[in-house]
Motif scaffolding. Sequence first.
Motif, PDB file in Angstrom:
ATOM      1  N   ARG A  29       0.924  -1.084   0.044  1.00 54.13           N
ATOM      2  CA  ARG A  29      -0.003   0.001   0.033  1.00 54.13           C
ATOM      3  C   ARG A  29       0.737   1.320  -0.082  1.00 54.13           C
ATOM      4  N   ARG A  30       1.959   1.067   0.819  1.00 60.58           N
ATOM      5  CA  ARG A  30       2.869   2.414   0.847  1.00 60.58           C
ATOM      6  C   ARG A  30       3.583   2.564  -0.472  1.00 60.58           C
ATOM      7  N   PHE A  32       2.539   2.001  -3.467  1.00 61.15           N
ATOM      8  CA  PHE A  32       1.345   2.166  -4.371  1.00 61.15           C
ATOM      9  C   PHE A  32       1.105   3.429  -4.008  1.00 61.15           C
ATOM     10  N   MET A  33       0.997   4.342  -2.851  1.00 59.71           N
ATOM     11  CA  MET A  33       0.636   5.589  -2.507  1.00 59.71           C
ATOM     12  C   MET A  33       1.835   6.482  -2.959  1.00 59.71           C
ATOM     13  N   LEU A  36       1.381   6.827  -6.719  1.00 55.65           N
ATOM     14  CA  LEU A  36       0.519   8.107  -7.119  1.00 55.65           C
ATOM     15  C   LEU A  36       0.925   9.366  -6.769  1.00 55.65           C
ATOM     16  N   VAL A  37       1.785   9.616  -5.570  1.00 54.10           N
ATOM     17  CA  VAL A  37       2.118  10.907  -5.416  1.00 54.10           C
ATOM     18  C   VAL A  37       3.296  11.288  -6.518  1.00 54.10           C
TER      19      VAL A  37
ATOM     20  N   ARG B   3      -5.484  -2.179   7.567  1.00 56.91           N
ATOM     21  CA  ARG B   3      -5.103  -0.919   7.208  1.00 56.91           C
ATOM     22  C   ARG B   3      -6.340  -0.043   6.620  1.00 56.91           C
ATOM     23  N   SER B   4      -5.834   1.443   6.649  1.00 52.45           N
ATOM     24  CA  SER B   4      -6.964   2.317   6.197  1.00 52.45           C
ATOM     25  C   SER B   4      -6.516   2.459   4.847  1.00 52.45           C
ATOM     26  N   GLY B   7      -6.325   6.867   2.287  1.00 57.44           N
ATOM     27  CA  GLY B   7      -5.105   7.711   1.744  1.00 57.44           C
ATOM     28  C   GLY B   7      -5.236   7.170   0.246  1.00 57.44           C
ATOM     29  N   VAL B   8      -5.363   5.925  -0.041  1.00 57.30           N
ATOM     30  CA  VAL B   8      -5.319   5.425  -1.404  1.00 57.30           C
ATOM     31  C   VAL B   8      -6.438   6.061  -2.294  1.00 57.30           C
ATOM     32  N   VAL B  52       1.150  15.058  -1.611  1.00 60.20           N
ATOM     33  CA  VAL B  52       2.104  14.981  -0.659  1.00 60.20           C
ATOM     34  C   VAL B  52       1.627  14.759   0.801  1.00 60.20           C
ATOM     35  N   ALA B  54      -1.832  14.813   1.617  1.00 60.43           N
ATOM     36  CA  ALA B  54      -2.443  13.636   1.643  1.00 60.43           C
ATOM     37  C   ALA B  54      -1.825  12.151   2.162  1.00 60.43           C
ATOM     38  N   TYR B  55      -0.582  12.119   1.440  1.00 61.98           N
ATOM     39  CA  TYR B  55       0.181  11.043   1.919  1.00 61.98           C
ATOM     40  C   TYR B  55       0.743  10.783   2.906  1.00 61.98           C
ATOM     41  N   THR B  58      -2.125  10.241   5.722  1.00 57.29           N
ATOM     42  CA  THR B  58      -2.769   9.099   5.957  1.00 57.29           C
ATOM     43  C   THR B  58      -1.798   7.908   6.076  1.00 57.29           C
ATOM     44  N   ILE B  59      -0.477   7.991   5.790  1.00 52.44           N
ATOM     45  CA  ILE B  59       0.241   6.957   5.848  1.00 52.44           C
ATOM     46  C   ILE B  59       0.493   5.972   7.021  1.00 52.44           C
ATOM     47  N   ASN B  60       0.217   6.801   8.233  1.00 50.34           N
ATOM     48  CA  ASN B  60       0.340   5.729   9.344  1.00 50.34           C
ATOM     49  C   ASN B  60      -1.072   5.622  10.079  1.00 50.34           C
ATOM     50  N   MET B  61      -1.989   6.012   9.231  1.00 46.00           N
ATOM     51  CA  MET B  61      -3.264   5.511  10.007  1.00 46.00           C
ATOM     52  C   MET B  61      -3.660   4.341  10.085  1.00 46.00           C
TER      53      MET B  61
END
Lengths: 174, 63
Positions: A29-30, A32-33, A36-37, B3-4, B7-8, B52, B54-55, B58-61
């Motif tokens: 997931r990380r 992938f994000m 996207l960024v 995971r949440s 963010g994705v 950036v 948003a990343y 949300t990355i550690n949520m």
Amino acid sequence: MSDKNKKIPFNEDNYTHNIERNNERRLDRRGFMKTLVGAAGVFAVSSLPWGAVAAKELMGLAEKEYPHKKITDVSRLPVGDAVEFKFPGEHDDAILIRLSENKYAAYQNACTHLRCPVFWVKDQGEMICPCHHGKFDVETGAPTAGPPRRPLPEIQVKVENGAIYAVRVKRYEA
Amino acid sequence: MKRSYIGVIILAAILMMNLVFTQYMVHQYYYENYVNVLIFGGLNIVLFPLAVFAYKKTINMRA
Ligand code: FES
């Protein structure tokens, strides 16, 4: 041995955070994000040139008159025929069509869909784009069929001493 | 660990907006509406820091 064991060893928010794990090739997931960024960054950067050219155009820097360019002699272009030429630059393909004795139409012939060269089909009286069968009206340059939605940019021509000259590219209103 | 994916989802939405704005920008350029080109180019650029942000948010949520 106080609170040493409660500490997170390091902040692993970097590009290679999963490089030495099992399944390191998996896109998690990380990762992938991050992709996207990164894609958003690419979009942002690639917008810059368009903005720059638009700003230049807005400030009137591109409003220059091009030197008139001779296309061909009237005597060498029979009625109903077309000739291709370059205007205003060396790489701007254009086409001149003689519609009648004194009537000419000239357009930049890069298709307004995906820039394939549009050509003149004499016996159908239409300008046709070979790529996706776009058609253009020869009198106005307006698209009449197929994917193109914008008219071809028209080129003003003038006849002088038996020769045809390209004068300038007309601006069109959307 | 659960995971949440919020963010994705946000980033995918930003990417979608990128696509729309870029297409619109290019078309407006050929229509010679240069002000619109600047507006949508600007929006495209603003979307990057937003992505950036948003990343990071949300990355550690965890949900
Ligand atoms: S490029 Fe001309 S119709 Fe697609």
